[in-house]
Design an enzyme around this catalytic site. Structure first.
Site, mmCIF file in Angstrom:
data_model
loop_
_atom_site.group_PDB
_atom_site.id
_atom_site.type_symbol
_atom_site.label_atom_id
_atom_site.label_comp_id
_atom_site.label_asym_id
_atom_site.label_seq_id
_atom_site.Cartn_x
_atom_site.Cartn_y
_atom_site.Cartn_z
ATOM 1 N N LYS A 74 35.666 43.245 50.581
ATOM 2 C CA LYS A 74 36.870 42.464 50.252
ATOM 3 C C LYS A 74 37.764 43.251 49.289
ATOM 4 O O LYS A 74 38.963 43.397 49.518
ATOM 5 C CB LYS A 74 36.485 41.141 49.594
ATOM 6 C CG LYS A 74 37.646 40.424 48.893
ATOM 7 C CD LYS A 74 37.269 39.103 48.288
ATOM 8 C CE LYS A 74 36.946 39.181 46.831
ATOM 9 N NZ LYS A 74 38.058 39.288 45.903
ATOM 10 N N CYS A 106 43.501 32.106 37.198
ATOM 11 C CA CYS A 106 42.122 32.302 37.626
ATOM 12 C C CYS A 106 41.212 31.780 36.520
ATOM 13 O O CYS A 106 41.455 32.010 35.342
ATOM 14 C CB CYS A 106 41.911 33.798 37.835
ATOM 15 S SG CYS A 106 40.248 34.145 38.310
ATOM 16 N N ARG A 122 37.179 32.724 50.526
ATOM 17 C CA ARG A 122 38.072 33.836 50.159
ATOM 18 C C ARG A 122 37.362 35.173 50.232
ATOM 19 O O ARG A 122 37.991 36.205 50.419
ATOM 20 C CB ARG A 122 38.598 33.635 48.724
ATOM 21 C CG ARG A 122 39.585 32.505 48.567
ATOM 22 C CD ARG A 122 40.192 32.533 47.190
ATOM 23 N NE ARG A 122 40.600 33.900 46.867
ATOM 24 C CZ ARG A 122 40.765 34.331 45.611
ATOM 25 N NH1 ARG A 122 40.551 33.523 44.602
ATOM 26 N NH2 ARG A 122 41.139 35.568 45.373
HETATM 27 C C1 EPZ Z 1 38.749 43.345 40.254
HETATM 28 O O1 EPZ Z 1 39.566 42.445 39.521
HETATM 29 C C2 EPZ Z 1 38.060 42.501 41.304
HETATM 30 N N1 EPZ Z 1 39.055 41.898 42.186
HETATM 31 C C3 EPZ Z 1 37.218 41.412 40.630
HETATM 32 O O2 EPZ Z 1 36.499 40.757 41.669
HETATM 33 C C4 EPZ Z 1 36.205 42.073 39.702
HETATM 34 O O3 EPZ Z 1 35.504 41.065 39.010
HETATM 35 C C5 EPZ Z 1 36.928 42.979 38.706
HETATM 36 O O4 EPZ Z 1 37.745 43.940 39.404
HETATM 37 C C6 EPZ Z 1 35.953 43.756 37.834
HETATM 38 O O5 EPZ Z 1 35.128 44.539 38.643
HETATM 39 C C7 EPZ Z 1 39.611 42.687 43.129
HETATM 40 O O6 EPZ Z 1 39.305 43.852 43.248
HETATM 41 C C8 EPZ Z 1 40.616 42.021 44.015
HETATM 42 P P1 EPZ Z 1 39.966 44.435 36.110
HETATM 43 P P2 EPZ Z 1 40.656 43.052 38.490
HETATM 44 O O7 EPZ Z 1 41.403 44.788 36.077
HETATM 45 O O8 EPZ Z 1 41.188 44.308 39.030
HETATM 46 C C9 EPZ Z 1 41.228 43.013 31.774
HETATM 47 C C10 EPZ Z 1 35.764 38.977 42.961
HETATM 48 O O9 EPZ Z 1 35.016 38.025 42.733
HETATM 49 N N2 EPZ Z 1 42.560 43.558 32.128
HETATM 50 O O10 EPZ Z 1 38.952 45.516 36.281
HETATM 51 O O11 EPZ Z 1 41.607 41.970 38.143
HETATM 52 C C11 EPZ Z 1 40.854 41.818 32.631
HETATM 53 O O12 EPZ Z 1 41.392 40.621 32.097
HETATM 54 C C12 EPZ Z 1 36.787 39.376 41.926
HETATM 55 O O13 EPZ Z 1 35.750 39.687 43.998
HETATM 56 C C13 EPZ Z 1 43.565 43.541 31.162
HETATM 57 O O14 EPZ Z 1 43.365 43.067 30.046
HETATM 58 O O15 EPZ Z 1 39.717 43.344 37.241
HETATM 59 C C14 EPZ Z 1 39.345 41.847 32.589
HETATM 60 O O16 EPZ Z 1 38.909 41.223 31.407
HETATM 61 C C15 EPZ Z 1 36.725 38.503 40.686
HETATM 62 N N3 EPZ Z 1 44.794 44.054 31.484
HETATM 63 C C16 EPZ Z 1 39.025 43.341 32.530
HETATM 64 O O17 EPZ Z 1 40.237 43.988 32.088
HETATM 65 C C17 EPZ Z 1 45.052 44.580 32.727
HETATM 66 O O18 EPZ Z 1 46.197 45.042 32.954
HETATM 67 C C18 EPZ Z 1 38.641 43.943 33.880
HETATM 68 O O19 EPZ Z 1 39.630 43.578 34.794
HETATM 69 C C19 EPZ Z 1 44.021 44.573 33.697
HETATM 70 C C20 EPZ Z 1 42.786 44.071 33.365
#
Ligand code: EPZ
Length: 426
Positions: A24, A119, A405
């Site tokens: 996904k 979310c 999803r």
């Molecule tokens: C991706 O989300 C995945 N989604 C998530 O999977 C997964 O949990 C996550 O990576 C961590 O592996 C997709 O790939 C579509 P991050 P993403 O940016 O990219 C903070 C699932 O169930 N952050 O690595 O949104 C953020 O809030 C989903 O398949 C900032 O603060 O995750 C989080 O605490 C859920 N500022 C941490 O970093 C930013 O600009 C990691 O987020 C970006 C992120």
């Protein structure tokens, strides 16, 4: 609209073979990435999940042609895109629509995009995405109407050190940098398998992306990219979900179409808990076999960026550890609100205490009992299905639209493994 839920009669061990679908979190990035070229891309092994269907709708809304060919491949012709406005309601239906920002900036130098929807697992800001795009020369404004407006007269290479490791920001900036003039060096990047898959896809389009999967990614921008054919990698999180479900139901399951190296943190934890985990290949597919014939031993889990234990499998693992022979601990370091499944597990008799929404302590009980359960997010839904499969008696898991999803044909795959699960309508 009729409500749907899963009715599960738990207690049976999962046994048999299951084949994993395409990833996904690679698919939802590679579909937008396809618009970086004015050509046609053919994507194979995409999972039939809601998030992919939403992206298909959005691409059609902006003028791309999207159709499924014989052999179930998605064919995307992005040559006639008519707008750089991505503001339909569908955009807020999912998180990963933000990849259209990087793709649109890379292709057209501009994009107006609705901010992704909320979310429950955390605030999930996009400040690192914005930081990266601005470093590449984009001007970005976020209006009170929750529309992000990006303009880049000239996208140029840059050196970007991310404040924190972010899968989304790493991929999104990689997309824009693929068409920026000059060299972009990204440091403190995510190394997840889907980050590498997107980099491989971009290189198939003629991009120059080196170092994905390591701490530094170097991207030499290209004026043009061309179409290509590409097969999505197997889903690391679906693989882990079935590995945990096999152990949680004291079953014996062969999981096919996997990449064992992506699963090392999960395999290690399951073996530490007493499960038998074997890797092999049957001449065509790699497989992982998980067999569990005793009550699990307690373990401690700390979620980390790849190659650490994935946050997306923290919730399924919590369900598994509710019946361990002792006290397990979980430290969720990635998201600030990813324990919404705990209250549901307590309704089944689990004994779990949560501290500061980052730590939980699980005192193993003998058995869970069936209950009425509500999924709050995608992976919480997966954890409740595992708990229901483990529980004695009938459970009903509601709000399964979250589960749709991210898991393709989940009930059919579980039924084939001997689960008593039915999708109910009413
Ligand atoms: C991706 O989300 C995945 N989604 C998530 O999977 C997964 O949990 C996550 O990576 C961590 O592996 C997709 O790939 C579509 P991050 P993403 O940016 O990219 C903070 C699932 O169930 N952050 O690595 O949104 C953020 O809030 C989903 O398949 C900032 O603060 O995750 C989080 O605490 C859920 N500022 C941490 O970093 C930013 O600009 C990691 O987020 C970006 C992120």
């Amino acid at each position: 609209m009729q409500k749907e839920w899963y009715r599960i009669n738990g207690g049976a061990p999962l046994e048999g073979t299951v084949t994993i679908s395409g990833a996904k979190n690679a698919s939802v990035a590679i579909i937008p990435a396809a618009i970086l070229s004015g050509d046609t891309c053919i994507l194979e092994n995409l999972p039939h999940i809601h998030d992919v269907q939403v992206l298909e709708t959005i691409l059609k809304q902006i003028g791309a042609t999207v159709e499924y060919t014989v052999g179930d491949c998605m064919k995307i012709d992005a040559s006639h895109i008519t707008t750089t406005e991505v503001v339909s309601p569908e955009v807020q239906e999912m998180r990963a629509s933000y990849y259209l920002l990087g793709a649109m900036l890379g292709r057209f130098g501009e994009c107006d995009i609705a901010l992704p929807g909320g979310c429950v697992i955390g605030a999930r800001p996009i400040d690192q995405h914005v930081k990266g795009m601005r470093a590449l020369g984009a001007e970005i404004e976020i209006g009170s109407d929750n529309i992000l407006r990006a303009r880049a007269k000239h996208l140029h290479g840059a050196e970007i050190f991310f404040d924190m490791v972010s899968v989304g920001a790493t991929i999104n900036v990689m997309l824009a940098a693929a068409r920026a003039e000059g060299l972009t060096v990204l440091t403190n990047v995510a190394k997840e398998p889907h980050v590498v898959d997107v980099a491989n896809f971009l290189n198939m389009m003629g991009a120059s992306v080196k170092g994905a999967g390591t701490d530094v990614i170097r991207i030499q921008g290209r004026k043009e990219l061309h179409g290509c054919g590409y097969a999505i990698i197997p889903d690391q999180i679906e693989t882990g979900t079935f590995m945990i479900a096999a152990a949680a139901t004291m079953g014996d399951v062969v999981i096919k179409n996997v990449i064992p190296t992506h699963m090392e943190a999960v395999s290690a934890k399951l073996m530490e808990s007493g499960a038998r985990v074997e890797e092999g290949d049957d001449g065509r597919d790699f497989f992982i076999r998980v067999c569990m014939r005793e009550r699990p031993r307690p373990v401690s889990i700390k979620t980390l960026v790849y190659p650490g234990f994935p946050t997306d499998l923290q919730q399924p693992m919590t369900s598994y550890l509710t019946v361990a022979n002792g006290v397990s601990t979980i430290n969720e370091t990635i998201f600030e609100n990813r324990f919404n499944h705990v209250k549901e597990l307590r309704r089944m008799g689990a004994s779990i205490s949560v501290k500061e929404n980052r730590f939980c302590k699980i005192k193993g009980v003998k058995q869970l009992r069936g209950a009425d359960l509500r999924a709050s997010d995608l992976r919480a839904g997966a954890s409740l299905i595992i708990a229901a499969l483990m529980g004695q008696g009938v459970s009903n898991v509601h709000h399964i639209d979250y589960i749709d999803r991210g898991y393709e044909f989940l009930d059919a795959k579980l039924t084939a493994l001997g689960a008593d699960i039915r999708r109910m309508k009413g």
